[in-house]
Design an enzyme around this catalytic site. Structure first.
Site, PDB file in Angstrom:
ATOM      1  N   GLU A 186      -8.200  -3.482   1.218  1.00 44.89           N
ATOM      2  CA  GLU A 186      -7.882  -4.018  -0.129  1.00 44.89           C
ATOM      3  C   GLU A 186      -7.489  -5.312  -0.289  1.00 44.89           C
ATOM      4  O   GLU A 186      -6.315  -5.502  -0.976  1.00 44.89           O
ATOM      5  CB  GLU A 186      -6.409  -2.972  -0.557  1.00 44.89           C
ATOM      6  CG  GLU A 186      -6.917  -1.590  -0.480  1.00 44.89           C
ATOM      7  CD  GLU A 186      -5.854  -0.552  -1.031  1.00 44.89           C
ATOM      8  OE1 GLU A 186      -4.755  -1.158  -1.194  1.00 44.89           O
ATOM      9  OE2 GLU A 186      -5.801   0.406  -1.512  1.00 44.89           O
ATOM     10  N   GLU A 246      -9.009   6.083   1.911  1.00 47.91           N
ATOM     11  CA  GLU A 246      -7.769   6.717   1.558  1.00 47.91           C
ATOM     12  C   GLU A 246      -8.001   7.235   0.175  1.00 47.91           C
ATOM     13  O   GLU A 246      -8.584   7.111  -0.605  1.00 47.91           O
ATOM     14  CB  GLU A 246      -6.903   5.331   1.271  1.00 47.91           C
ATOM     15  CG  GLU A 246      -6.615   4.686   2.574  1.00 47.91           C
ATOM     16  CD  GLU A 246      -5.417   3.583   2.230  1.00 47.91           C
ATOM     17  OE1 GLU A 246      -4.655   3.626   1.263  1.00 47.91           O
ATOM     18  OE2 GLU A 246      -5.529   2.528   2.966  1.00 47.91           O
TER      19      GLU A 246
HETATM   20  C1  BG6 Z   1      -2.892   1.677  -0.397  1.00 40.80           C
HETATM   21  C2  BG6 Z   1      -2.582   1.019   0.941  1.00 40.80           C
HETATM   22  O1  BG6 Z   1      -2.937   0.577  -1.386  1.00 40.80           O
HETATM   23  O2  BG6 Z   1      -2.149   2.719  -0.865  1.00 40.80           O
HETATM   24  C3  BG6 Z   1      -1.852   1.830   1.909  1.00 40.80           C
HETATM   25  O3  BG6 Z   1      -3.938   0.756   1.669  1.00 40.80           O
HETATM   26  C4  BG6 Z   1      -0.524   2.464   1.119  1.00 40.80           C
HETATM   27  O4  BG6 Z   1      -1.207   0.822   2.917  1.00 40.80           O
HETATM   28  C5  BG6 Z   1      -1.166   3.364   0.217  1.00 40.80           C
HETATM   29  O5  BG6 Z   1       0.355   3.046   1.843  1.00 40.80           O
HETATM   30  C6  BG6 Z   1      -0.425   4.222  -0.746  1.00 40.80           C
HETATM   31  O6  BG6 Z   1       0.665   3.527  -1.546  1.00 40.80           O
HETATM   32  P1  BG6 Z   1       2.203   3.452  -1.324  1.00 40.80           P
HETATM   33  O7  BG6 Z   1       2.711   2.319  -2.072  1.00 40.80           O
HETATM   34  O8  BG6 Z   1       2.439   4.782  -2.114  1.00 40.80           O
HETATM   35  O9  BG6 Z   1       2.402   3.482   0.053  1.00 40.80           O
END
Ligand code: BG6
Length: 471
Positions: free
Chosen positions: A164, A371
């Site tokens: 990202e 993700e």
């Molecule tokens: C993504 C990242 O942006 O979102 C992760 O690559 C992150 O590292 C995930 O944990 C979820 O976001 P958050 O802020 O809910 O942990």
């Protein structure tokens, strides 16, 4: 029953080093920017010191991955564990740890899918060079990437360069930007972004040179933005929101140059980064073998006119939030047609189908989701279980969206949701959980760190077993 997924489709799950490993300074590891930032909140929430303690539970966790049936595990190496100060001595204990992990994954038949850099720049580089602002950080990254490819390239065939980049650059804390003046902050940001593009391209080249049959690419934070109304200026604003936050980044990786619209912004704002002779050739190496992206939600935008006080191109960042408004381009809006998670993410499986189709039409590269998931405050109930049917609903709908996109003609390699186990969320510690496996700890109480598969674990196990026929 559904038709299932193509043969060879990879079912995975994801994590990142600073969010699961813990052992932040054990066996010679150096501090990272992610450690530094998490320590600022140590008085009120979990930090990177223990996190999910994967460093001491890796074998047990990989056994659980095997029980889940994972075919791929997407995780990151910590640069500061391998080279504690970023560009100096190599730490043999750091390499040994990742060898243990990679060997055991391989033994269990799980493909390691390694990200080189997931928000955790060695802090020494931030101190010495102000991190990515200085070109020496690019050299340091290329060296680190080459070390990893030489060391692990015979077993690790799937690599990701930077997680990202396009989102990280919007969060000052992650980039170690502490600048009051809005214009100067944007100038530094643009220079850092440009240096990361160079680093990305050099890593792609190195991987292709060193890793036989290696595949490498970026993992962008995807955006899919709807216009608030059907007024033409809102439709344009929605497009611009996607261009300014994501498409510019994918275009740079793919074409090795800024798109016209992005260059126009850099010029209008007077922040065109410093470039050197020969950079053009370097950037041309960066074309990825696949496109990986992270998808959680969709966005909505309206047109935001510029005025005397707010010149065209000026962006407004709100603390550590990832979205900005941009004068002359777009304003971030709420979409009243979508339900949001308890943390405000607007849930929209259809947006995933849109993004898969859009990116595939634009680049014609194989796609993988690295993700996707729902962050909630899960509860361990008296029966010793976690009944996370809301997560199952979320994932089921998103897997269906992938299936529809494949039927639309998109070439997909795999799906690797966030996250394999509960981990340190970027800003909400252990209150916000995403995992298939519950980690028995609270923010301020580490308890026994027991691993407890949630209901979603067993649901996903069956999805994998039936190759998506039973959702
Ligand atoms: C993504 C990242 O942006 O979102 C992760 O690559 C992150 O590292 C995930 O944990 C979820 O976001 P958050 O802020 O809910 O942990």
């Amino acid at each position: 029953m559904t038709k299932g997924f193509p043969e060879g489709f990879l079912w995975g799950a994801s994590t990142s080093a600073f969010q699961v490993e813990g052992a932040w300074d054990e066996d010679g590891k150096g501090m990272s920017v992610a450690d530094y930032n998490s320590f600022k909140r140590s008085d009120r929430q979990a930090d990177t010191k223990t996190a999910s303690d994967f460093y001491h539970h890796w074998k047990e966790d990989i056994d659980l991955m095997a029980e889940l049936g994972l075919q791929l595990y997407r995780f990151s190496f910590s640069w500061a564990r391998i080279i504690p100060d970023g560009d100096g001595e190599i730490n043999p204990a750091g390499l040994a740890f990742y060898h243990d992990v990679v060997d055991y994954l391989t033994e269990k038949g799980i493909r390691p899918f390694v990200t080189l850099y997931h928000f955790d720049l060695p802090y020494a580089l931030a101190e010495k060079y102000n991190g990515w602002e200085d070109r020496r950080c690019v050299d340091a990254f290329e060296r680190y990437a080459r070390i990893c490819f030489e060391e692990f390239g015979s077993q690790v065939k799937y690599w990701q360069v930077i997680n990202e980049q396009n989102l990280m650059i919007r969060v000052d804390e992650r980039m170690n930007i502490n600048i009051e003046d809005n214009h100067e902050a944007d100038r530094v940001r643009a220079q850092m972004d440009y240096h990361m593009f160079l680093a990305h391209a050099l890593a792609v080249k190195a991987c292709h040179e060193i890793v036989k049959d290696g595949k490498i690419g970026p993992a962008v934070s995807s955006t899919c933005t709807y216009p608030l109304t059907n007024k033409p200026e809102d439709v344009w604003a929605a497009r611009m929101n996607d261009y300014m936050k994501t498409v510019y980044c994918l275009d740079m990786h793919y074409y090795g140059e800024y798109s016209g619209i992005y260059m126009r912004y850099l010029k209008e704002r007077d922040i065109v980064p410093k470039m050197e002779e020969g950079d053009r050739e370097i950037l041309k190496y960066g074309r990825p073998d696949y496109i990986a992206f992270n998808y959680y939600r969709t966005l909505c935008a309206s047109y935001l006119p510029a005025d005397e006080e707010h010149p065209v191109g000026m962006r407004v960042y709100r603390g550590n939030e990832v979205d900005f408004d941009q004068y002359g381009y777009c304003r971030d809006e709420k979409n009243e047609n979508l339900k949001a998670s308890e943390y405000g993410a607007q849930i929209d499986p259809n947006g995933l189908r849109i993004v898969l189709n859009d990116y595939y039409a634009r680049y014609h590269l194989p796609m993988i989701i690295t993700e996707n998931g729902l962050g909630t405050a899960d509860v361990l109930t008296e029966d010793g279980k976690v009944h996370d049917d809301y997560r199952i609903d979320y994932l089921r709908e998103h897997v269906r969206a992938c299936q529809l996109a494949i039927e639309d003609g998109v070439e997909m390699i795999g799906y690797s949701p966030w996250s394999f186990e509960d981990l340190l969320s970027s800003h909400q510690g252990f209150r916000k959980r995403y995992g298939f496996v519950y980690i028995n700890r609270e923010d301020m109480d580490e308890k026994d760190l027991r691993r407890i598969p949630k209901d979603s674990f067993y649901w996903y196990q069956n999805v994998i077993r039936t190759n998506g026929k039973e959702l």
